[in-house]
Design a protein around this motif. Structure first.
Motif, PDB file in Angstrom:
ATOM      1  N   ARG A 153       0.825  -1.202   0.000  1.00 58.70           N
ATOM      2  CA  ARG A 153       0.000   0.000   0.000  1.00 58.70           C
ATOM      3  C   ARG A 153       0.855   1.246   0.000  1.00 58.70           C
ATOM      4  NH1 ARG A 153       2.446   1.802   3.786  1.00 58.70           N
ATOM      5  NH2 ARG A 153       2.241   1.289   5.969  1.00 58.70           N
TER       6      ARG A 153
ATOM      7  N   ALA B  26       0.381   5.137   1.722  1.00 58.48           N
ATOM      8  CA  ALA B  26      -0.477   5.646   2.795  1.00 58.48           C
ATOM      9  C   ALA B  26      -0.263   7.137   3.034  1.00 58.48           C
ATOM     10  CB  ALA B  26      -0.184   4.846   4.067  1.00 58.48           C
TER      11      ALA B  26
ATOM     12  N   GLU C 154      -4.280   8.477   5.419  1.00 59.75           N
ATOM     13  CA  GLU C 154      -3.893   8.561   6.829  1.00 59.75           C
ATOM     14  C   GLU C 154      -4.161   9.970   7.355  1.00 59.75           C
ATOM     15  OE1 GLU C 154      -0.236   6.419   7.684  1.00 59.75           O
ATOM     16  OE2 GLU C 154      -1.438   4.654   7.211  1.00 59.75           O
TER      17      GLU C 154
ATOM     18  N   ARG D  13       8.149   2.062   3.015  1.00 60.98           N
ATOM     19  CA  ARG D  13       7.871   3.417   3.518  1.00 60.98           C
ATOM     20  C   ARG D  13       9.189   4.161   3.677  1.00 60.98           C
ATOM     21  NH1 ARG D  13       6.089   1.635   9.727  1.00 60.98           N
ATOM     22  NH2 ARG D  13       8.106   0.733  10.269  1.00 60.98           N
TER      23      ARG D  13
END
Ligand code: GLU
Length: 544
Positions: free
Chosen positions: A37, A39, A73, A251
């Motif tokens: 994903r 985010a 988020e 990330r």
């Protein structure tokens, strides 16, 4: 924690853990399929780093037959901005990011593992937070911001690692009756995780991009639920990536130091930890020093910068792909016509030395190739689309002269060493068109100062007299040679180089005279093509 305390802290009905887990069954995917994903936080600013992270997540997920999803988020309600979500959703498809699940442009959830917006998942976080509280793995903290600040100052003075840990975790050992007293007095609380880690012991964290890293265990009792009832990033990450079945988390590497905490949280919840790949933060060279590409100081940190300048989306994709996996460049050379998505993205190929330097020189060289691979029609459409938003007068000109402009853009186009490489971004096209239109053409006679004025005139008029727009290129060039020979310019470069003093110049100088008169420039694409497109009348008019 006593049921009385739990009930006071969570007075509203919450879904049961069984209900939640039943709503998020494990995904049934083929062996090896990865669920990944991106985010982003909707802060009104889309960092180019989000696209960079999105590209690897999307490619790895899709190339493995897995799922790529987007999660919004927005638990930091203070940073949330109007229109920010739209900016994110509009950007992703432009850069080839097509999430299988997430929020769509209409603001609706697509996919069975939603809601994909964190502020809509409050009940879920609370249900799990309540469970941790019941199990004694979390506790309420009534410290005010001032209390926390004071502790930090004391720690700094005493040279002690700052944070809510050990004896500095003041509310960790409150008795039940003290907690009840606070609650009855209506004091604000946050929920903290009761860490069982020992900072003096190291743990091995496996990172797919960086390899094995030894890090101290986490001993901070971090906040998992804030006073507004929403989770912190740490808790939301663990709950969401568990429920949504994320197998691999890629990330920014600003999160690497929190990874021991996240591993600890997954264990406390009894869940499997996803695999992590921390990506070097995009950096830039500033006076010879590398520093983070910053939202405050660098216009190019925002994705909208690339829109305003008119960088083709594919340039940004190829450039970021190349930063992620440096072997992309060789692949591109070997596969000049393949779409960039065909390139096999690999965690192991992520460069973990030296960081990810954002380098415009490299990006421009990639962009020239990207544009050189496009057809004139594709370039025309892309420039028109860009100009409609960012340069209205240019858009009008393009619309009014579609065929003419397309022919201009077609000069020296096509794959091969000789293909034209003068365009880096759509903003540059206006400058390339100027001499093709009388209203923007500017003569520059000063560029011909080194020639005798009479020679310039004679060369121009003799060439004008024999110019035929139906000539093929060889015949055309033959005529330039003829004019050169008639006027004391060498027709043969070798002869000229051997005895330059015998000539006024060479055939190259004659071509230069014609080029400057017709275009106002010393350097242009193919002059033969330019004259043909300008047409006989305009060419002769400029030759005087
Ligand atoms: N919202 C987080 C950020 O913007 C996402 C980090 C992650 O991908 O887990 O940094």
């Amino acid at each position: 924690m006593t049921p009385e305390i739990v009930a006071k802290m969570f007075p509203n009905p919450l879904p049961s853990i069984e209900e939640i887990e039943a709503k998020y069954p494990p995904r049934t995917l083929p062996e090896g399929a990865k669920v990944m994903r991106v985010a982003p936080s909707p802060t009104g600013f889309l960092h180019v780093g989000t696209i960079y992270q999105g590209i690897i997540a999307e490619r790895v997920a899709h190339q493995s037959g897995g799922v790529f999803f987007v999660r919004v988020e927005d638990t930091d309600q203070k940073r949330k901005k109007e229109g920010a979500l739209e900016l994110i959703l509009e950007s992703f498809p432009r850069y080839g990011l097509h999430p299988d699940e997430g929020v769509n442009m209409a603001g609706e959830d697509v996919g069975a593992y939603g809601p994909y917006t964190q502020s809509l998942r409050k009940d879920i976080y609370q249900a799990y937070a309540k469970k941790l509280l019941e199990e004694g793995k979390a506790y309420p903290c009534f410290c005010t911001a001032e209390d926390v600040d004071l502790t930090r100052k004391i720690q700094e003075k005493m040279n002690i690692r700052p944070g809510y840990h050990g004896q500095y975790a003041k509310c960790r050992n409150l008795t039940d009756s003290q907690i009840l007293e606070h609650l009855e007095a209506g004091h604000n609380w946050v929920l903290r995780f009761k860490s069982t880690g020992n900072y003096d012991e190291k743990m091995a964290v496996k990172d797919l991009a960086k390899g094995m890293i030894m890090m101290p265990q986490n001993d901070m009792d971090i906040v998992i639920l804030k006073n507004d009832g929403l989770p912190t990033y740490h808790f939301a990450h663990v709950v969401d990536d568990h429920l949504m079945g994320t197998t691999h988390v890629s990330r920014g590497d600003e999160w690497i130091s929190s990874t021991p905490l996240h591993i600890q949280l997954f264990a406390a919840m009894g869940w499997k930890t996803p695999k992590y790949a921390h990506l070097a933060t995009l950096q830039k060279l500033d006076n010879g020093n590398k520093r983070k590409l910053s939202k405050r100081h660098d216009a190019e940190a925002s994705i909208t910068y690339f829109w305003e300048k008119g960088y083709p989306e594919m340039t940004v994709v190829e450039y970021l792909t190349n930063i992620l996996n440096a072997n992309f460049e060789d692949w591109r050379k070997a596969n000049p016509t393949e779409p960039a998505e065909k390139f096999q993205m690999n965690f192991n190929k992520i460069s973990n030395t030296g960081g990810a330097l954002f380098d415009f020189v490299k990006m421009h060289s990639i962009s020239k190739d990207v544009i050189a691979r496009m057809t004139a029609e594709e370039v025309y459409e892309a420039v028109l689309k860009w100009a409609t938003e960012y340069n209205k007068p240019l858009a009008e000109k393009l619309s009014a002269h579609k065929d003419y402009v397309t022919a201009i853009l077609n000069i020296e186009r096509g794959i091969g060493a000789k293909s034209r490489k003068d365009l880096v971004k759509w903003e540059d096209v206006e400058n390339e068109l100027t001499f093709f239109f009388d209203d923007t053409f500017v003569a520059h006679p000063e560029l011909l100062e080194k020639f005798d004025e009479a020679d310039v005139k004679k060369v121009a008029s003799e060439f004008a007299a024999i110019y035929d727009e139906n000539d093929d290129k060889d015949t055309w060039f033959g005529k330039i040679k003829q004019v050169a020979g008639n006027n004391g310019f060498a027709t043969d470069m070798k002869a000229y180089k051997a005895n330059p003093a015998d000539y006024k110049g060479s055939v190259a100088d004659v071509a230069k005279i014609l080029r400057v008169l017709v275009t106002g420039r010393e350097q242009t694409p193919d002059l033969y093509a330019i004259m043909k497109i300008l047409g006989k009348d305009k060419t002769l008019q400029r030759l005087g």
